[in-house]
Every structure is written in structure tokens, then in C-alpha cells.
Write a protein that holds these residues in place. Sequence first.
Motif, PDB file in Angstrom:
ATOM      1  N   ALA A  39     -10.558   2.977   1.630  1.00 32.95           N
ATOM      2  CA  ALA A  39      -9.439   2.892   0.699  1.00 32.95           C
ATOM      3  C   ALA A  39      -9.282   1.464   0.222  1.00 32.95           C
ATOM      4  O   ALA A  39      -9.514   0.515   0.964  1.00 32.95           O
ATOM      5  CB  ALA A  39      -8.157   3.365   1.369  1.00 32.95           C
ATOM      6  N   GLN A  40      -8.897   1.335  -1.026  1.00 34.89           N
ATOM      7  CA  GLN A  40      -8.752   0.029  -1.640  1.00 34.89           C
ATOM      8  C   GLN A  40      -7.291  -0.233  -1.958  1.00 34.89           C
ATOM      9  O   GLN A  40      -6.611   0.632  -2.527  1.00 34.89           O
ATOM     10  CB  GLN A  40      -9.577  -0.011  -2.922  1.00 34.89           C
ATOM     11  CG  GLN A  40      -9.586  -1.366  -3.604  1.00 34.89           C
ATOM     12  CD  GLN A  40     -10.469  -1.363  -4.827  1.00 34.89           C
ATOM     13  OE1 GLN A  40     -10.427  -0.438  -5.623  1.00 34.89           O
ATOM     14  NE2 GLN A  40     -11.294  -2.377  -4.975  1.00 34.89           N
ATOM     15  N   VAL A  73      -3.677   5.136   5.595  1.00 27.55           N
ATOM     16  CA  VAL A  73      -3.289   3.975   6.382  1.00 27.55           C
ATOM     17  C   VAL A  73      -4.540   3.274   6.889  1.00 27.55           C
ATOM     18  O   VAL A  73      -5.366   3.885   7.567  1.00 27.55           O
ATOM     19  CB  VAL A  73      -2.415   4.398   7.581  1.00 27.55           C
ATOM     20  CG1 VAL A  73      -2.025   3.180   8.412  1.00 27.55           C
ATOM     21  CG2 VAL A  73      -1.169   5.132   7.110  1.00 27.55           C
ATOM     22  N   PRO A  74      -4.707   1.997   6.578  1.00 25.45           N
ATOM     23  CA  PRO A  74      -5.860   1.251   7.085  1.00 25.45           C
ATOM     24  C   PRO A  74      -5.872   1.229   8.604  1.00 25.45           C
ATOM     25  O   PRO A  74      -4.825   1.047   9.235  1.00 25.45           O
ATOM     26  CB  PRO A  74      -5.638  -0.166   6.532  1.00 25.45           C
ATOM     27  CG  PRO A  74      -4.751   0.010   5.358  1.00 25.45           C
ATOM     28  CD  PRO A  74      -3.868   1.192   5.698  1.00 25.45           C
ATOM     29  N   ILE A  75      -7.054   1.420   9.174  1.00 24.57           N
ATOM     30  CA  ILE A  75      -7.177   1.426  10.630  1.00 24.57           C
ATOM     31  C   ILE A  75      -6.847   0.042  11.169  1.00 24.57           C
ATOM     32  O   ILE A  75      -7.395  -0.955  10.720  1.00 24.57           O
ATOM     33  CB  ILE A  75      -8.600   1.849  11.036  1.00 24.57           C
ATOM     34  CG1 ILE A  75      -8.831   3.310  10.650  1.00 24.57           C
ATOM     35  CG2 ILE A  75      -8.814   1.645  12.537  1.00 24.57           C
ATOM     36  CD1 ILE A  75     -10.263   3.777  10.849  1.00 24.57           C
ATOM     37  N   GLY A  76      -5.934  -0.011  12.117  1.00 24.32           N
ATOM     38  CA  GLY A  76      -5.539  -1.274  12.711  1.00 24.32           C
ATOM     39  C   GLY A  76      -4.515  -2.040  11.894  1.00 24.32           C
ATOM     40  O   GLY A  76      -4.150  -3.150  12.233  1.00 24.32           O
ATOM     41  N   ARG A  77      -4.079  -1.434  10.786  1.00 24.02           N
ATOM     42  CA  ARG A  77      -3.100  -2.106   9.924  1.00 24.02           C
ATOM     43  C   ARG A  77      -1.985  -1.141   9.556  1.00 24.02           C
ATOM     44  O   ARG A  77      -1.847  -0.749   8.402  1.00 24.02           O
ATOM     45  CB  ARG A  77      -3.779  -2.634   8.656  1.00 24.02           C
ATOM     46  CG  ARG A  77      -4.558  -3.883   8.879  1.00 24.02           C
ATOM     47  CD  ARG A  77      -4.925  -4.510   7.538  1.00 24.02           C
ATOM     48  NE  ARG A  77      -5.490  -5.834   7.712  1.00 24.02           N
ATOM     49  CZ  ARG A  77      -4.745  -6.953   7.756  1.00 24.02           C
ATOM     50  NH1 ARG A  77      -3.447  -6.885   7.628  1.00 24.02           N
ATOM     51  NH2 ARG A  77      -5.317  -8.104   7.933  1.00 24.02           N
ATOM     52  N   THR A 119       1.488  -1.306   0.499  1.00 24.64           N
ATOM     53  CA  THR A 119       1.185  -0.115   1.299  1.00 24.64           C
ATOM     54  C   THR A 119       0.631   0.989   0.409  1.00 24.64           C
ATOM     55  O   THR A 119       0.628   2.149   0.769  1.00 24.64           O
ATOM     56  CB  THR A 119       2.435   0.388   2.030  1.00 24.64           C
ATOM     57  OG1 THR A 119       3.483   0.592   1.094  1.00 24.64           O
ATOM     58  CG2 THR A 119       2.880  -0.598   3.096  1.00 24.64           C
ATOM     59  N   SER A 120       0.167   0.589  -0.772  1.00 31.39           N
ATOM     60  CA  SER A 120      -0.383   1.543  -1.718  1.00 31.39           C
ATOM     61  C   SER A 120      -1.894   1.400  -1.766  1.00 31.39           C
ATOM     62  O   SER A 120      -2.422   0.341  -2.091  1.00 31.39           O
ATOM     63  CB  SER A 120       0.216   1.288  -3.109  1.00 31.39           C
ATOM     64  OG  SER A 120      -0.352   2.173  -4.050  1.00 31.39           O
ATOM     65  N   PHE A 121      -2.596   2.472  -1.399  1.00 32.86           N
ATOM     66  CA  PHE A 121      -4.043   2.422  -1.336  1.00 32.86           C
ATOM     67  C   PHE A 121      -4.668   3.535  -2.160  1.00 32.86           C
ATOM     68  O   PHE A 121      -4.121   4.627  -2.277  1.00 32.86           O
ATOM     69  CB  PHE A 121      -4.514   2.533   0.112  1.00 32.86           C
ATOM     70  CG  PHE A 121      -4.068   1.371   0.952  1.00 32.86           C
ATOM     71  CD1 PHE A 121      -4.822   0.224   1.003  1.00 32.86           C
ATOM     72  CD2 PHE A 121      -2.882   1.437   1.657  1.00 32.86           C
ATOM     73  CE1 PHE A 121      -4.405  -0.859   1.750  1.00 32.86           C
ATOM     74  CE2 PHE A 121      -2.445   0.356   2.418  1.00 32.86           C
ATOM     75  CZ  PHE A 121      -3.214  -0.790   2.459  1.00 32.86           C
TER      76      PHE A 121
END
Length: 58
Positions: free
Chosen positions: A12-13, A32-36, A45-47
Amino acid sequence: MGNQTEKERILAQCSECKTVYTSKRYPDGSVVPIGRKMGCQCGSTSFIELESELDMSA
Ligand SMILES: [Zn+2]
């Protein structure tokens, strides 16, 4: 075993700074970014989903 983890690994970007993260997509559609858990380094928080990691052949 017995855990209902419907999460899917994707790339995801960030829609703000264009940083790409390996992320998880949840059944409700959130990414949700892994670890973030708090989102991107820039505070966004928009990917945007890029592609499934599981589908990378070649
Ligand atoms: Zn960002």
C-alpha cells in the motif's frame, strides 16, 4: 489454528507522501501498514492498495 485472521498482505502506498509499505488489508476494507498502527511516517492514515504480495511471480 482456530484464529480467524482474514487479513491479507498487500502493498500500500501513502496517499500523501507516496511511501510504500507492506500492509495488511482487513475484511472491513481498512489498510494498515505492518508495524505502523498509527499510520504513515508523515502522519497520514490514508493508503492506496497497490498489489497483492502473494501474487508476485517473476
Ligand atoms: Zn505518508
